[in-house]
Motif scaffolding. Structure first.
Motif, short mmCIF file in Angstrom:
data_model
loop_
_atom_site.label_atom_id
_atom_site.label_comp_id
_atom_site.label_asym_id
_atom_site.label_seq_id
_atom_site.Cartn_x
_atom_site.Cartn_y
_atom_site.Cartn_z
N PRO A 452 27.64 32.70 47.48
CA PRO A 452 26.67 32.55 48.59
C PRO A 452 26.70 33.80 49.48
N LEU A 453 25.54 34.16 50.00
CA LEU A 453 25.43 35.41 50.78
C LEU A 453 26.08 35.30 52.15
N VAL A 454 26.47 34.11 52.56
CA VAL A 454 27.13 33.93 53.87
C VAL A 454 28.64 34.09 53.76
N ILE A 455 29.12 34.41 52.57
CA ILE A 455 30.57 34.52 52.38
C ILE A 455 31.18 35.54 53.34
N ASN A 456 32.37 35.24 53.87
CA ASN A 456 33.03 36.21 54.75
C ASN A 456 34.14 36.94 53.98
N LYS A 457 34.79 37.88 54.65
CA LYS A 457 35.72 38.75 53.93
C LYS A 457 36.97 38.01 53.45
N LEU A 458 37.43 37.07 54.24
CA LEU A 458 38.59 36.27 53.80
C LEU A 458 38.26 35.51 52.52
N GLU A 459 37.05 34.97 52.49
CA GLU A 459 36.63 34.21 51.31
C GLU A 459 36.43 35.14 50.11
N ILE A 460 35.93 36.35 50.37
CA ILE A 460 35.82 37.34 49.29
C ILE A 460 37.21 37.64 48.74
N ASP A 461 38.18 37.83 49.64
CA ASP A 461 39.56 38.08 49.20
C ASP A 461 40.05 36.94 48.31
N GLU A 462 39.72 35.72 48.71
CA GLU A 462 40.17 34.56 47.94
C GLU A 462 39.56 34.58 46.52
N ILE A 463 38.26 34.87 46.45
CA ILE A 463 37.61 34.91 45.13
C ILE A 463 38.24 36.00 44.26
N VAL A 464 38.42 37.19 44.85
CA VAL A 464 38.92 38.31 44.04
C VAL A 464 40.36 38.04 43.60
N SER A 465 41.16 37.46 44.47
CA SER A 465 42.55 37.23 44.06
C SER A 465 42.63 36.11 43.03
N LYS A 466 41.78 35.09 43.15
CA LYS A 466 41.76 34.04 42.12
C LYS A 466 41.22 34.58 40.80
N ALA A 467 40.24 35.45 40.89
CA ALA A 467 39.70 36.06 39.66
C ALA A 467 40.78 36.88 38.97
N LYS A 468 41.53 37.64 39.77
CA LYS A 468 42.59 38.46 39.18
C LYS A 468 43.64 37.58 38.48
N LYS A 469 44.02 36.51 39.15
CA LYS A 469 44.99 35.59 38.52
C LYS A 469 44.49 35.09 37.17
N ALA A 470 43.23 34.72 37.14
CA ALA A 470 42.66 34.18 35.89
C ALA A 470 42.61 35.26 34.82
N ILE A 471 42.26 36.48 35.21
CA ILE A 471 42.16 37.58 34.24
C ILE A 471 43.56 37.98 33.76
N ASP A 472 44.52 37.99 34.69
CA ASP A 472 45.92 38.24 34.30
C ASP A 472 46.38 37.20 33.28
N ALA A 473 46.09 35.93 33.57
CA ALA A 473 46.52 34.85 32.67
C ALA A 473 45.86 34.99 31.31
N THR A 474 44.59 35.43 31.31
CA THR A 474 43.88 35.65 30.05
C THR A 474 44.56 36.75 29.25
N ALA A 475 44.86 37.86 29.92
CA ALA A 475 45.51 39.00 29.25
C ALA A 475 46.86 38.55 28.67
N GLN A 476 47.57 37.77 29.47
CA GLN A 476 48.89 37.30 29.02
C GLN A 476 48.76 36.42 27.78
N GLN A 477 47.78 35.53 27.81
CA GLN A 477 47.57 34.65 26.65
C GLN A 477 47.21 35.45 25.39
N LEU A 478 46.53 36.57 25.61
CA LEU A 478 46.14 37.42 24.47
C LEU A 478 47.27 38.39 24.08
N GLY A 479 48.34 38.38 24.85
CA GLY A 479 49.45 39.28 24.56
C GLY A 479 49.19 40.72 24.94
N ILE A 480 48.31 40.93 25.93
CA ILE A 480 48.00 42.29 26.41
C ILE A 480 48.54 42.43 27.82
N SER A 481 49.20 43.56 28.12
CA SER A 481 49.60 43.74 29.52
C SER A 481 49.61 45.21 29.87
#
Ligand SMILES: *Cc1c(COP(=O)(O)O)cnc(C)c1O
Length: 481
Positions: A452-481
């Motif tokens: 949503p376009l009303v998102i604030n910076k704290l919420e952006i931080d939350e999205i990006v850090s959750k996205a990173k966690k998910a991408i890290d977990a994906t890489a780990q599952q694939l055996g890439i680091s």
């Protein structure tokens, strides 16, 4: 309504206590009951219902700001604004009030037979004010798909008024998305949709998409590649004959196709070719419109001037269905001066939808939400994504502007090597997001964000850090680091 401009100071207006308790308050049934009834009676769009019914859907019961609550009380951050549409965020009373007032006053009347009504008049005048200078006329429908059906009707009628009856072909792009009616689905370039369509609209042909990461060969720069892809339009026109070509349609950036942003050379060349051969240029602004890139319309971001624009999604922020087509003055003039235009929908310009659209557009304008995306939250989001994920071992490319982004998953970012089973990798990542209470969509091997376009910076931080966690977990599952 005002907000302070310092870091994270955006106060979500009129935010009620949005808690899991509040979510439970209106919930009538248990999750298990909802799932059983859903499986028994509801066919979902774009879904494998057998598979879905075995696992069960997530039941979303409430939303506020950029957050959703499910029927188990989980709080989820919505990185997709629903389906790219909830631009003003959830829970805006102004929109609900506008709908309520309009329903009490005039819930419905048609605009077919020499009648009109205040909401559709106000909306048309407001759109003319917000859209670029040559867009002063609007035709209404109920969705983006119907908008593109309407585009085809306008394009063909336009050329008929010019006495150019042979101009029938419409050129579109592979992996473009223009909706799921027969016309929208034909215009779109999604092979898996074409496979299930028994018939298609005639005279629609496709050229290749400007997808650099996935399709550029050799040592072409992104700019050279985009130019070459634009020049496919010229080749196709010459093949069909310019006298037979009515229009070219494209999303300024491909949304459902993976948030693919063409290099800056693409749209000026497309526009040059359309002008040279007298072909209408249609921008499908269903996602790009109403602030997504930080401009009111995405064609402004890319710096070109279409003849028609398709609008939906952000027009009402998804609170109620509505679509529209904006006509450039020279197209509008031909339609206005040449007798009957034999097209319309019972709900064209529906008064409740129009009233909600007006309330929505006023919020986007008066709270300077679009402006904030351009100067503040958009740049912050793009930088945060690149700082956090730019060098990630399985991220090959980050595309986007304003509050929309595509993250390319890749086996080897440096050589642009994609995963052999890219779709599966996307699904793995999407499931990690889901379990981490982030909505991030997967299209094949690209992960998409469009909050949503009303998102604030704290919420952006939350999205990006959750996205990173998910991408890290994906890489780990694939055996890439
Ligand atoms: C979503 C979308 C459509 C279709 O809109 P519907 O309201 O789902 O019919 C058309 N074009 C684009 C670019 C879209 O993203």
């Amino acid at each position: 309504m005002s907000y302070r401009t310092e870091e994270v100071a955006y106060v979500q207006p009129a935010q009620p206590a949005a808690s899991a308790q509040a979510a439970q308050a209106t919930q009538q049934r248990s999750t298990a009951e909802y799932r059983a009834l859903d499986a028994a009676h509801h066919i979902h769009p774009f879904s494998d219902m057998g598979a879905l019914n075995r696992t069960g859907s997530r039941v979303i019961v409430k939303a506020q700001g950029v957050y959703l609550w499910d029927s188990d009380g989980n709080k989820v951050i919505d990185g997709m604004a629903g389906l790219w549409c909830v631009n003003v965020g959830y829970g805006r009373k102004e929109l609900a009030d506008a709908a309520y007032r309009q329903m009490m006053e005039l819930p419905y009347y048609n605009t077919f037979f020499k009648t009109t009504h205040p909401p559709v008049i106000e909306l048309s005048a407001l759109l003319a004010e917000l859209a670029p200078e040559p867009f002063n006329h609007f035709f209404y429908c109920n969705s983006g798909s119907e908008g593109n059906d309407t585009v085809l009707r306008i394009v063909h009628h336009y050329w008929a008024t010019q006495g150019k009856h042979a101009k029938k072909f419409v050129i579109s792009r592979k992996n473009g998305y223009h909706g799921s009616t027969i016309a929208g689905g034909t215009l779109g370039g999604m092979g898996y949709m074409h496979e299930q369509m028994p018939s298609k609209v005639e005279n629609i042909v496709h050229i290749d998409q400007p997808y650099f990461f996935g399709e550029a060969q050799g040592n072409l720069t992104p700019e050279e590649f985009a130019l070459a892809r634009a020049q496919q339009l010229e080749a196709k026109i010459l093949e069909i004959g310019a006298d037979n070509v009515a229009a070219f349609i494209g999303e300024p950036f491909q949304g459902a196709g993976g948030v693919i942003f063409p290099a800056s050379t693409y749209w000026p060349e497309i526009q040059r070719i359309c002008r040279k051969y007298d072909i209408l240029l249609v921008a499908d602004e269903v996602i790009g419109g109403f602030g997504r890139t930080g401009e009111w319309f995405a064609h402004q971001y890319f710096g070109f001037e279409p003849d028609l624009i398709t609008l939906a999604k952000g027009l009402t922020s998804g609170y109620i269905p509505m679509g529209a087509v904006g006509l450039h003055d020279r197209v509008a003039k031909a339609i206005i001066e040449n007798g009957d235009f034999n097209h319309g929908l019972t709900y064209s310009g529906h008064p409740v939808a129009a009233a909600v659209a007006v309330a929505n557009l006023k919020l986007l304008r008066d709270e300077k939400i679009v402006e904030r995306v351009k100067t503040d939250t958009g740049p912050y989001f793009q930088k945060k994504l690149r700082d956090t994920l730019g060098n990630h071992p399985i991220i090959g490319e980050i595309s986007g502007a304003g509050l929309v982004a595509g993250l390319q998953l890749a086996q080897d970012p440096k050589t642009r090597k994609r995963f052999a089973n890219g779709g599966d990798v996307g699904t793995i990542c999407r499931d990690f997001c889901f379990n981490g209470n982030l909505i991030m969509r997967a299209t094949g091997d690209r992960m998409l964000l469009s909050p949503p376009l009303v998102i604030n910076k704290l919420e952006i931080d939350e999205i990006v850090s959750k996205a990173k966690k998910a991408i890290d977990a994906t890489a780990q599952q694939l055996g890439i680091s």
